[in-house]
Design an enzyme around this catalytic site. Structure first.
Site, short mmCIF file in Angstrom:
data_model
loop_
_atom_site.label_atom_id
_atom_site.label_comp_id
_atom_site.label_asym_id
_atom_site.label_seq_id
_atom_site.Cartn_x
_atom_site.Cartn_y
_atom_site.Cartn_z
CG HIS A 65 -24.24 -91.58 -51.84
ND1 HIS A 65 -25.03 -92.84 -51.73
CD2 HIS A 65 -24.30 -91.34 -53.13
CE1 HIS A 65 -25.47 -93.13 -52.89
NE2 HIS A 65 -25.30 -92.00 -53.71
CG ASP A 109 -25.91 -94.44 -49.05
OD1 ASP A 109 -25.94 -93.36 -48.52
OD2 ASP A 109 -25.67 -94.98 -50.01
CB SER A 204 -27.95 -91.64 -55.37
OG SER A 204 -26.94 -92.52 -55.85
#
EC number: 3.4.21.-
Length: 248
Positions: A65, A109, A204
């Protein structure tokens, strides 16, 4: 011992950048030589930031992402706002998100970044080893996450220096209760459900490090008051990682 505070990019990470890390403690400069700071630009032209980690001289592993335009990777950084002699800034030649990545559900992910040139190994720049195919972490194991970002929920600016926090591996059921799409096959549940301290928008793509190996990739969570959070399970994706690094 200082309390374990929030460090992750876990609040709405699939729609947000990686600007915020809450708490933790500053690490010794360049003691995490595998850490990567990823800069990019989204479709609206806004700057976005993610974490990642060097797994080979010309490959960085991060979250799918985090994919955006004009991606560059900074290696060897402690203070990302300073021009440190240890820093190596390398453009991304190709982003390779997992083909089964589902942005809505946050599954698969994981993404490889092929660098335009190989990183030069120094004391401040070295790859992080991946676990063996049969390796596992179990509930109660203590791991760590590192990244750059805010040091408190009310802070208006992010910390420029690399910080780290400890997390405890949880039973898969703890995350399954929060997210119906959670899969124990492809994900790891980590945090501390007894403490209101973990998921929040932050770094992230950074590594979940256990016994000096990258067992997970920071993926998502729910909000600033609920813990634990979800990490992509690296072991499950080892064949995909190996195949793609050999092809490029």
């Amino acid at each position: 011992m200082p309390p374990i505070l929030i460090l992750l990019t876990l609040l709405l990470p699939l729609r947000a950048g990686a600007e915020e890390i809450i708490g933790g403690h500053e690490v010794k400069p360049h003691s995490r030589p595998y850490m990567a700071f990823i800069k990019s630009v989204d479709i609206e032209g806004k700057k976005k930031y993610c974490g990642g980690f060097l797994v080979q001289d010309d490959f960085v592993l991060t979250a799918a992402h985090c994919r955006n335009r004009s991606m560059t990777v900074t290696l060897g950084a402690h203070n990302i706002k300073a021009k440190e002699e240890t820093q190596q800034i390398i453009p991304v030649a190709k982003a390779i998100p997992h083909p089964a990545f589902n942005r809505k559900h946050g599954t698969n992910d994981i993404m490889l970044l092929k660098l335009e040139s190989k990183a030069k190994r120094t004391k401040a720049v070295r790859p992080l080893k991946l676990p063996r195919p049969n390796a596992r972490v179990k509930p109660g194991d203590v791991c760590s996450v590192a990244g750059w970002g805010k040091t408190s929920i009310n802070a208006t600016k992010a910390s420029a220096r690399l910080r780290e926090a400890q997390l405890i591996i949880q039973e898969d059921e703890e995350c399954k209760k929060l997210w119906y799409t959670y899969s124990k096959t492809t994900q790891i549940c980590a945090g501390d459900p007894k403490k209101v301290q973990a998921p929040y928008e932050g770094e992230s793509g950074g590594p979940l490090v256990c016994d000096n190996l990258a067992y997970g990739v920071v993926s998502y969570g729910i909000n600033r008051t609920i813990t634990p959070g979800v990490f992509t399970k690296v072991v499950h994706f080892l064949p995909w990682i190996s195949t793609n690094m050999k092809l490029l």
